[in-house]
Design a protein around this motif. Structure first.
Motif, PDB file in Angstrom:
ATOM      1  N   MET A   1       0.988  -1.345  -0.033  1.00  0.00           N
ATOM      2  CA  MET A   1      -0.070   0.281   0.063  1.00  0.00           C
ATOM      3  C   MET A   1       0.757   1.161   0.024  1.00  0.00           C
ATOM      4  N   ALA A   2       0.636   2.059  -0.998  1.00  0.00           N
ATOM      5  CA  ALA A   2       1.373   3.512  -0.601  1.00  0.00           C
ATOM      6  C   ALA A   2       1.317   4.456  -0.157  1.00  0.00           C
ATOM      7  N   GLY A   3       2.182   4.948   1.241  1.00  0.00           N
ATOM      8  CA  GLY A   3       1.563   5.595   2.277  1.00  0.00           C
ATOM      9  C   GLY A   3       1.770   5.064   3.201  1.00  0.00           C
ATOM     10  N   GLY A   4       2.538   3.755   3.135  1.00  0.00           N
ATOM     11  CA  GLY A   4       2.397   3.256   4.053  1.00  0.00           C
ATOM     12  C   GLY A   4       0.969   2.482   5.205  1.00  0.00           C
ATOM     13  N   PRO A   5       1.414   2.109   6.373  1.00  0.00           N
ATOM     14  CA  PRO A   5       0.348   1.753   6.364  1.00  0.00           C
ATOM     15  C   PRO A   5      -0.627   2.408   7.610  1.00  0.00           C
ATOM     16  N   ASN A   6      -0.632   3.485   8.036  1.00  0.00           N
ATOM     17  CA  ASN A   6      -1.080   4.274   8.280  1.00  0.00           C
ATOM     18  C   ASN A   6      -1.971   5.615   7.203  1.00  0.00           C
ATOM     19  N   ALA A   7      -1.842   4.778   6.153  1.00  0.00           N
ATOM     20  CA  ALA A   7      -1.985   6.568   5.378  1.00  0.00           C
ATOM     21  C   ALA A   7      -4.149   6.505   5.539  1.00  0.00           C
ATOM     22  N   LEU A   8      -4.118   5.337   5.550  1.00  0.00           N
ATOM     23  CA  LEU A   8      -5.992   5.280   6.133  1.00  0.00           C
ATOM     24  C   LEU A   8      -6.153   6.332   7.491  1.00  0.00           C
ATOM     25  N   VAL A   9      -5.652   6.402   8.310  1.00  0.00           N
ATOM     26  CA  VAL A   9      -5.944   6.901   9.373  1.00  0.00           C
ATOM     27  C   VAL A   9      -6.003   8.646   8.674  1.00  0.00           C
ATOM     28  N   GLY A  10      -7.499   9.267   9.347  1.00  0.00           N
ATOM     29  CA  GLY A  10      -8.090  10.202   9.311  1.00  0.00           C
ATOM     30  C   GLY A  10      -8.860   9.916   7.585  1.00  0.00           C
ATOM     31  N   SER A  11      -9.316   8.765   7.188  1.00  0.00           N
ATOM     32  CA  SER A  11     -10.071   9.415   6.072  1.00  0.00           C
ATOM     33  C   SER A  11     -11.408   9.155   6.296  1.00  0.00           C
ATOM     34  N   LEU A  12     -12.532   9.573   6.195  1.00  0.00           N
ATOM     35  CA  LEU A  12     -13.586   9.504   6.003  1.00  0.00           C
ATOM     36  C   LEU A  12     -14.371   7.982   5.355  1.00  0.00           C
ATOM     37  N   ALA A  13     -15.440   7.562   5.228  1.00  0.00           N
ATOM     38  CA  ALA A  13     -15.613   5.800   4.808  1.00  0.00           C
ATOM     39  C   ALA A  13     -16.984   6.014   4.707  1.00  0.00           C
ATOM     40  N   GLU A  14     -17.200   5.142   4.154  1.00  0.00           N
ATOM     41  CA  GLU A  14     -19.048   4.659   4.126  1.00  0.00           C
ATOM     42  C   GLU A  14     -19.157   3.332   4.605  1.00  0.00           C
ATOM     43  N   VAL A  15     -20.027   2.838   5.485  1.00  0.00           N
ATOM     44  CA  VAL A  15     -20.192   1.971   6.157  1.00  0.00           C
ATOM     45  C   VAL A  15     -21.141   1.250   5.070  1.00  0.00           C
ATOM     46  N   ILE A  16     -21.583  -0.082   4.152  1.00  0.00           N
ATOM     47  CA  ILE A  16     -21.611  -0.837   3.084  1.00  0.00           C
ATOM     48  C   ILE A  16     -22.422  -2.262   3.658  1.00  0.00           C
ATOM     49  N   GLY A  17     -22.112  -2.720   4.957  1.00  0.00           N
ATOM     50  CA  GLY A  17     -22.541  -3.746   5.123  1.00  0.00           C
ATOM     51  C   GLY A  17     -22.669  -4.113   7.046  1.00  0.00           C
ATOM     52  N   ALA A  18     -23.911  -3.912   7.840  1.00  0.00           N
ATOM     53  CA  ALA A  18     -23.101  -4.828   8.741  1.00  0.00           C
ATOM     54  C   ALA A  18     -24.486  -5.677   9.689  1.00  0.00           C
ATOM     55  N   GLY A  19     -23.754  -6.276  10.058  1.00  0.00           N
ATOM     56  CA  GLY A  19     -24.444  -8.097  10.852  1.00  0.00           C
ATOM     57  C   GLY A  19     -23.401  -9.087  11.453  1.00  0.00           C
ATOM     58  N   GLY A  20     -24.024  -8.927  12.638  1.00  0.00           N
ATOM     59  CA  GLY A  20     -23.271 -10.459  12.230  1.00  0.00           C
ATOM     60  C   GLY A  20     -22.027  -9.922  13.453  1.00  0.00           C
ATOM     61  N   THR A  21     -21.083  -9.942  13.405  1.00  0.00           N
ATOM     62  CA  THR A  21     -20.043  -9.400  13.946  1.00  0.00           C
ATOM     63  C   THR A  21     -18.983  -8.982  13.349  1.00  0.00           C
ATOM     64  N   ASP A  22     -19.324  -8.850  11.753  1.00  0.00           N
ATOM     65  CA  ASP A  22     -18.569  -8.057  10.542  1.00  0.00           C
ATOM     66  C   ASP A  22     -19.092  -7.276  10.116  1.00  0.00           C
ATOM     67  N   ILE A  23     -18.419  -6.121  10.523  1.00  0.00           N
ATOM     68  CA  ILE A  23     -19.138  -4.618   9.638  1.00  0.00           C
ATOM     69  C   ILE A  23     -17.964  -4.121   8.524  1.00  0.00           C
ATOM     70  N   TRP A  24     -18.744  -3.855   7.106  1.00  0.00           N
ATOM     71  CA  TRP A  24     -17.826  -3.391   6.699  1.00  0.00           C
ATOM     72  C   TRP A  24     -18.594  -2.026   5.751  1.00  0.00           C
ATOM     73  N   ALA A  25     -16.940  -1.543   5.513  1.00  0.00           N
ATOM     74  CA  ALA A  25     -17.307   0.263   4.696  1.00  0.00           C
ATOM     75  C   ALA A  25     -15.845   0.459   3.754  1.00  0.00           C
ATOM     76  N   ASN A  26     -16.280   0.846   2.896  1.00  0.00           N
ATOM     77  CA  ASN A  26     -15.835   1.440   1.340  1.00  0.00           C
ATOM     78  C   ASN A  26     -14.916   2.876   1.822  1.00  0.00           C
ATOM     79  N   VAL A  27     -13.421   2.377   1.976  1.00  0.00           N
ATOM     80  CA  VAL A  27     -12.469   3.717   2.093  1.00  0.00           C
ATOM     81  C   VAL A  27     -12.018   3.732   0.722  1.00  0.00           C
TER      82      VAL A  27
END
Length: 68
Positions: A1-27
């Motif tokens: 991943m370009a920018g290192g493992p913390n490149a996503l910190v501070g980014s906005l995301a949209e939750v695309i699925g929630a149910g059971g124990t897993d929640i997924w988001a588009n980032v």
């Protein structure tokens, strides 16, 4: 991943699925498993606080008051 493992910190995301124990988001066009201390629902906007392996810790940014 370009920018290192913390490149996503501070980014906005949209939750695309929630149910059971897993929640997924588009980032930045990628689908990630996310975790939050708050209840999340599809369509909700969240901010990435940290990356822990293949999971992102997030918090909601769009609190909607009841009646709106």
């Amino acid at each position: 991943m370009a920018g290192g493992p913390n490149a996503l910190v501070g980014s906005l995301a949209e939750v695309i699925g929630a149910g059971g124990t897993d929640i997924w988001a588009n980032v930045n066009g990628e689908t990630w498993r996310v975790a939050s201390g708050a209840a999340l629902r599809p369509g909700q906007t969240v901010r990435v606080l940290a990356r822990k392996g293949t999971r992102l810790d997030v918090v909601p940014v769009n609190h909607v008051k009841q009646g709106e």
